[in-house]
Design an enzyme around this catalytic site. Structure first.
Site, PDB file in Angstrom:
ATOM      1  N   SER A   1      27.555   9.154  18.547  1.00  0.00           N
ATOM      2  CA  SER A   1      28.079   8.243  19.551  1.00  0.00           C
ATOM      3  C   SER A   1      29.561   8.131  19.251  1.00  0.00           C
ATOM      4  CB  SER A   1      27.395   6.890  19.434  1.00  0.00           C
ATOM      5  OG  SER A   1      28.031   5.977  20.283  1.00  0.00           O
ATOM      6  N   ARG A   2      30.388   8.639  20.162  1.00  0.00           N
ATOM      7  CA  ARG A   2      31.811   8.716  19.844  1.00  0.00           C
ATOM      8  C   ARG A   2      32.533   7.385  19.966  1.00  0.00           C
ATOM      9  NH1 ARG A   2      31.303  14.361  21.272  1.00  0.00           N
ATOM     10  NH2 ARG A   2      31.172  14.077  23.501  1.00  0.00           N
TER      11      ARG A   2
END
Lengths: 134, 501
Positions: free
Chosen positions: B363-364
């Site tokens: 999850s950036r």
């Protein structure tokens, strides 16, 4: 040479026949047909004629109107309609094609090109239906 | 009797007020019809994606504007359209009716109900294709969107306004994760939109029933283009869904939208493009298939306070073939989104469900949205799992391992066990923290692996009554304090004694 498109061919034909007498035009058209036959384009002749008619009409500001009614127009109404359409479309000449369709119930429908002016009872009823559904 | 009379009176009034006008319309003529595409001559001055109507009442959308003709996709039954039919231009760009009445309903791509519960009264219309919110109106993602799935909330957290891809083979639980996320939004002040693209009607029906049972239909809209509907509807569906989502976002609400799934959407678009004779490219998809998804997912955003503060969180789903994430559409969508949750068949059949491959999932932007307490426990968990994966391969060779390696392996096994979770049972974030706290502080090391699941559920129940301060602190301050932590430690110790008996 890339194949000529119908529109270009029609434009050429219009140029050739422009300002020519009937005798000359007939000759030109004959030659044109021969050219088409030679190039194997005769199957496109119908399309070219259609294009030619549109180009001719634009050039000479002639308007083709299809009028649909429940009964035939009388002479006076036809004149009035022609005058009105001439004014609206800024045309020198208006060709009227009359059609009779009982489904309109009343009023009339005029089609010029792909624009339709609809003041028929049928259309009003459709509008009423749409509004009541809201 | 009176109602009947008033209805008649109202009708009379309506009719009396009604004024019909002569209308000016632009029309065209149908040249050819094939597979949901209609080629029409005339219709000069038509705009791209303008709506047209056919005599049967079906709507179409102009997609290809060519010199001689217009290519139109038909949104509905195209079997009644004949050559020579009159096509009317409406002058309107394709739009959908939106309103609060949509909540709890199942609608088709044009906003018409298909759940048999009566008409939907729309208050506004929104265009289906809309330019995404600009930079000025946006804000970075900093609020969590709790999915209720432990493995996601702890390891690949999703923030409000994020776009997180769910990717995996068929039958790996992609939809299940999305449904759990929707179920978990109860009481979270979220509106959910579920867009079903090209799915079996039976699956949709099952899903709707499930959401209704879970009380999730009180805040959910389902937009559906079924497997038997023409490709044109499947192509429009996600845009219609996000337009509905934007209506709620414009009111300042947080929205969660699920696109299930975008691979079928790309296939539908490929079909339309090929029929419209647009040149095919890689895997026969047209050249603008990247833009197809990027413009859709770009509409997910988080607005700042001056612009209402709403958000759209998008969970697109992509189905891979035999785990191949390097195919055209998966790589495209992976690069567009802010991270992906990668599901694997192997894990699924090993009994690790949800079958999330923690190593390949990222999850950036979600990290900054995670609540502080969760961040604290999840940081150590990530490390534990990473070391476990590394050691697991080695441990296959022999049992001569030193104590610390053994301990790490045992911890890893328990972590994997703890992250297992049955379908339709989202866990509250404070409960997740309690369980994860017990794990990372080593309290579970003495519990047999097989008992971890039961221990966890019972511990959470026990903590709810015996570690109230801790849970309250998480709920209110998003982080525990020293007294809460001490209390939880005591509670876990006590519970372990009870559990051992």
């Amino acid at each position: 040479m890339a194949a000529l498109r119908t529109k270009q061919l029609a434009a050429v034909l219009l140029d050739l026949t422009n300002g020519a007498t009937e005798e000359e035009s007939r000759k030109t058209v004959k030659e044109f047909a021969a050219y088409l036959a030679k190039k194997g384009l005769l199957k496109k002749a119908g399309k070219i004629m259609e294009e030619y008619a549109t180009l001719y009409n634009t050039k000479h500001s002639v308007v083709d109107a299809t009028v649909t009614l429940v009964a035939r127009l009388d002479e006076k109404n036809r004149m009035d309609l022609r005058e009105a359409l001439k004014k609206k479309h800024d045309a020198r000449e208006v060709h009227i094609l009359e059609k009779v369709d009982q489904r309109l119930i009343g009023g009339m429908k005029i089609q010029i090109g792909d624009t339709v002016y609809d003041s028929s009872i049928q259309n009003s009823l459709n509008q009423l239906q749409a509004q009541l559904l809201k | 009797m009176t109602t009947k009379n008033t209805i008649i009176e109202n009708l009379k009034k309506e009719i009396a007020h009604f004024k019909s006008d002569a209308t000016t319309e632009r029309i065209g003529t149908v040249l050819e019809v094939f597979d949901g595409i209609v080629r029409v001559s005339g219709l000069s001055n038509i705009k791209s994606s303008e709506m047209v109507t056919f005599p049967s009442g079906v709507t179409g959308v102009a997609l290809n504007l060519e010199e001689e003709s217009v290519g139109i996709i038909v949104l509905g039954d195209y079997s009644k359209i004949k050559e020579g039919d009159e096509v009317k231009a409406t002058g309107k760009i394709l739009e959908i009716g939106v309103g609060d009445a949509l909540i709890g309903r199942v609608v088709d791509v044009l906003g018409a109900p298909i759940d048999g519960l009566g008409a939907v009264k729309a208050t506004k219309t929104y265009p289906i294709e809309r330019v995404a919110s600009g930079v000025i109106t946006r804000q970075s993602v900093d609020q969590p969107m709790q999915t209720g799935v432990k493995a996601i909330d702890a390891l690949v957290p999703i923030g409000r306004g994020q776009r997180e891809l769910i990717i995996g083979d068929r039958q790996t639980g992609k939809t299940a994760i999305a449904i759990d996320a929707i179920l978990n939004q109860k009481g979270q002040n979220m509106i959910c939109v579920y867009v079903s693209i090209g799915q079996k009607d039976s699956k949709l029906r099952k899903l709707e029933t499930r959401l209704r049972e879970g009380g999730a239909m009180d805040y959910t809209v389902i937009v559906s283009a079924g497997a038997s509907d023409p490709a044109a509807l499947a192509y429009i569906a996600p845009y219609a869904g996000v337009s509905i989502a934007e209506y709620f976002m414009d009111k300042g609400q947080d929205v969660l939208i699920v696109y299930d799934d975008l691979s079928k959407h790309a296939v539908a678009y490929r079909e339309i493009s090929l029929l419209l004779r647009r040149p095919p490219g890689r895997e026969a998809y047209p050249g603008d298939v990247f833009y197809l998804h990027s413009r859709l997912l770009e509409r997910a955003c988080r607005r700042n306070k001056e612009y209402g503060g709403g958000s759209i969180t998008a969970l697109p789903i992509i189905e891979t073939q035999a785990g191949d994430i390097s195919a055209y559409i998966p790589t495209n969508v992976i690069s567009i989104t802010d991270g992906q949750i990668f599901l694997e068949t192997d894990l699924f059949y090993k009994g690790i469900r949800p079958a999330i491959n923690v190593g390949n999932s990222v999850s950036r932007v979600g990290g900054s949205a995670q609540i502080k307490g969760m961040k604290k426990v999840a940081g150590t968990l990530k490390l534990d799992l990473a070391q476990f994966r590394e050691l697991e391969a080695f441990s296959q060779f022999g049992s001569d391992l030193d104590e610390s390696t053994k301990a790490q392996l045992e911890r890893g096994k328990r972590a994997v066990e703890l992250l297992k979770q049955p379908q339709y049972s989202p866990v509250l974030v404070e409960h997740q923290i309690v369980a994860l706290y017990a794990l990372v502080k080593g309290y579970l090391d003495s519990i047999p692996v097989a008992d971890i699941g039961r221990f966890q559920t019972e511990l959470v129940e026990y903590a709810e009554t015996n570690a109230k301060t801790f849970i309250k602190q998480i709920r209110e301050k998003k982080m525990w304090e020293d007294d809460g932590e001490a209390e939880l430690k005591q509670a876990i110790e006590d519970f372990k004694k009870v559990f051992a008996q």
